[in-house]
Design an enzyme around this catalytic site. Structure first.
Site, PDB file in Angstrom:
ATOM      1  CG  ASN A 103      -0.850   8.445   7.767  1.00 27.72           C
ATOM      2  OD1 ASN A 103      -1.434   7.588   7.133  1.00 27.72           O
ATOM      3  ND2 ASN A 103       0.379   8.292   8.235  1.00 27.72           N
ATOM      4  CD  GLU A 118       1.649   5.252   6.393  1.00 28.11           C
ATOM      5  OE1 GLU A 118       0.864   4.730   5.596  1.00 28.11           O
ATOM      6  OE2 GLU A 118       1.284   5.877   7.406  1.00 28.11           O
ATOM      7  CE  LYS A 177       0.621  -3.528   2.947  1.00 25.64           C
ATOM      8  NZ  LYS A 177      -0.298  -2.687   3.827  1.00 25.64           N
ATOM      9  CB  THR A 181      -0.970   0.004   1.209  1.00 30.49           C
ATOM     10  OG1 THR A 181      -0.240  -0.270   2.396  1.00 30.49           O
ATOM     11  CG2 THR A 181      -2.056  -1.024   1.015  1.00 30.49           C
ATOM     12  CB  THR A 239       2.972  -6.968  10.738  1.00 28.15           C
ATOM     13  OG1 THR A 239       2.718  -5.609  10.406  1.00 28.15           O
ATOM     14  CG2 THR A 239       3.721  -7.594   9.584  1.00 28.15           C
ATOM     15  CB  THR A 266     -10.837  13.827   1.627  1.00 32.91           C
ATOM     16  OG1 THR A 266      -9.832  14.262   2.542  1.00 32.91           O
ATOM     17  CG2 THR A 266     -11.934  13.147   2.385  1.00 32.91           C
TER      18      THR A 266
END
Lengths: 388, 388
Positions: free
Chosen positions: B383, B262, B172, B149, B183, B388
């Site tokens: 994040n 991230e 991942k 992702t 995970t 949106t």
């Protein structure tokens, strides 16, 4: 949730603050509150197993049940992880303040906040203590300002009872905020006459619903503490009225701390209903408030309610997903499954000083509320260069 | 800790990946691994009480003890918090893949990752499944890429046993990483012949020391899972050698996940010794790795070891502060009290791909290690605008 800087302290209390040179910035960093007579008091300190010297000492004083007369606070240095030398320095601070006030060391509570792992500059601390009595006045604001670290403004709240007795509270805290007993710091002073045993019996519940329901970053400080001191000079009050007013003052301060979290641009409120117990409702609400993913979404005005589902799931609170409901700023977005809603409109309503999620767990009748803040790039920059 | 993209799968396995249109980006998002014969297997799924449909179904299959033949994965949509419709869609995915492969629905494990709370686009998923068999090959890389992702690169690890039997793992995970069981996702495939009961008995310990020792943000996903499938085609192996090699593969993948968190710019490793139990050592290490304050300090190359003291204190692990020791990049900074050290030099050594803290708790002989990453402004921007 307003901080009034023109507040005077309740009858029997005076406060003082000065710049002792502990903070390199030259801002006020040493302060004290002195009571004219012995005070009944309640206290809660961090559950951290690496608690600072001041928390450990206050806890010992609390266990003795003896009354107190003063509170001495320094900012800019936490005096935590400083070993036996740190413990001795802490006792010396209390002894020196007691000495200039003419009371025993054991009648002086202490509180230190700031960087962990540095010895206190005792020459400056002791030099400052000698001059503190010269600064004593009935004003609350200088004290509220001198206890700050990365706070952007002083935090006060107050209540007046029917008899005219008053409660004045002050708090500080902006980072390392995920209290596990109380937050660093919240102090309340009252001239109401309250029974110490009754106060101490009610205090843990009030702390659980106020300061322990706040989180800025999930990091529990070594120095967290909250205390309430009652001088009794305004006479008897109704205990129920007093405890309710005290909880209101503490709740107001708790929300102020969350709204002023490091780097925060808005307050995050999560209200949980339909929980099995109040403790589970509070845990679910607080787990939402500490989630970096939900906090980031709130920062970006993203109604990403899936992160609420995730956080509730990880909290361990009992939940019936098919009976669960979630609303964002009053807009229902989930009811056992995704609901259709206007994401752009809800995102627009999230551009507000406070974003509220209502979460129903579908397994009982208990409720609880927690407060946090959004996560911004500013949080990282504040904390990436704190010591060096 | 290297990801080899030229890896072939162990004997008896083939994999396929394609772009089914689940991700708006057009990247590959539907993939599967197929075994030529029945596989012994072990599995661990998230402990979240809002677990996704795929985790719940795999757990039921696991309890049956029956062998499996295939694994079907989609990225871009977590199919979590999607109610009964989501559960039915998940079963339909498995049934459709089983149908094109000629095996039963119950022989197909499923895994979904991506946004929470959206129904799967089943027309695209089912259309993609029909074409998956055309893409089957022995290559591991297309599968490792299609399960990503926000990961910045595919993650693989492998080991070869003395008999020539092999273990190939892929994982991942980049955000919502604080596994509480496993995970999202780690899959290992082996052609070794291993006893399923022995494998399942050893698996929880391996998961505890590998994936459950990783954290990116403290947020436990609804979809976490790890599974190992053994085809047995390479014959008997020494069980001890196999389990040790499997743990090595999973540890390598766990570190890759932490390093690719991230917004991460570096890997954070915390090694705890002197703990009362391995579980307490792991808890203390992981609490350090999840601390936003410590993560921010690591980002800024700030040797602010006081935040390690804070995190250990909040972890609840037993500690004797006067016997506690902390080192940063090998430099002792705390031993029952602050030590003198060259902060600028240590800060310089923190400008590295991996920052290591060694923490001795001073209460026992147990040890444990956990991995995380630094916290950057980039984490927030990734994040703040996900949906949106």
């Amino acid at each position: 949730m307003t901080s009034d800087l023109s507040l005077s302290l309740p009858q029997g209390f005076r406060a003082a603050a000065l710049a002792a040179g502990i903070k390199p910035s030259g801002r006020t960093d040493l302060s004290g509150v002195v009571a004219d007579r012995d005070c009944a008091w309640a206290f809660a300190g961090t559950r951290s197993t690496t608690a600072a010297a001041c928390v450990i000492r206050n806890r010992d004083l609390y266990a003795s049940g003896a009354p107190v007369r003063a509170l001495l606070v320094n900012a800019g240095n936490a005096n935590a992880a400083t070993g036996e030398r740190g413990a001795a320095d802490n006792a010396d601070m209390a002894g020196a303040f007691g000495s200039v006030l003419g009371v025993s060391e054991a009648a002086v509570l202490t509180a230190s906040t700031g960087i962990i792992g540095h010895l206190l500059p005792m020459d400056r601390v002791l030099g400052g203590i000698e001059h503190l009595p010269d600064e004593l006045s009935a004003e609350a604001a200088p004290f509220a300002a001198a206890i700050m670290t990365t706070d952007t403004h002083p935090k006060t709240a107050h209540a007046t009872l029917r008899t005219g007795a008053r409660i004045v509270g002050t708090a500080k805290g902006s980072g390392m905020i995920h209290p596990d007993m109380a937050t660093m710091f919240a102090f309340a002073f009252t001239d109401a006459r309250v029974d110490q045993d009754a106060l101490r019996a009610a205090f843990p519940g009030i702390v659980a619903r106020t300061f322990n329901a706040v989180t800025v970053d999930g990091d529990t400080s070594t120095n967290d503490m909250t205390a309430v001191l009652a001088s009794g000079q305004a006479g008897e009050v109704d205990l129920g009225e007093f405890l309710s007013a005290l909880e209101g003052v503490m709740r107001d301060l708790a929300r102020q701390i969350a709204a002023d979290g490091e780097g925060a641009t808005k307050l995050l409120t999560v209200r949980v209903t339909g929980a099995r117990t109040e403790a589970e409702a509070l845990t679910a609400a607080r787990t939402c408030c500490v989630s970096p993913l939900l906090k980031s979404a709130v920062h970006g005005n993203d109604p990403n309610w899936g992160r609420v589902i995730m956080a509730v799931g990880r909290s361990g609170a009992a939940v019936n997903v098919s009976g669960m409901r979630v609303s964002v700023q009053g807009e229902p977005v989930f009811a056992g499954g995704p609901l259709a809603y206007d994401a752009a409109a809800v995102s627009g309503r999230m551009k507000a000083p406070e974003v509220v999620f209502d979460v129903h767990l579908g397994v009982g009748d208990a409720a609880g509320e927690a407060w946090g803040c959004d996560l911004s790039a500013e949080y990282v920059s504040i904390n990436a260069e704190y010591t060096t």
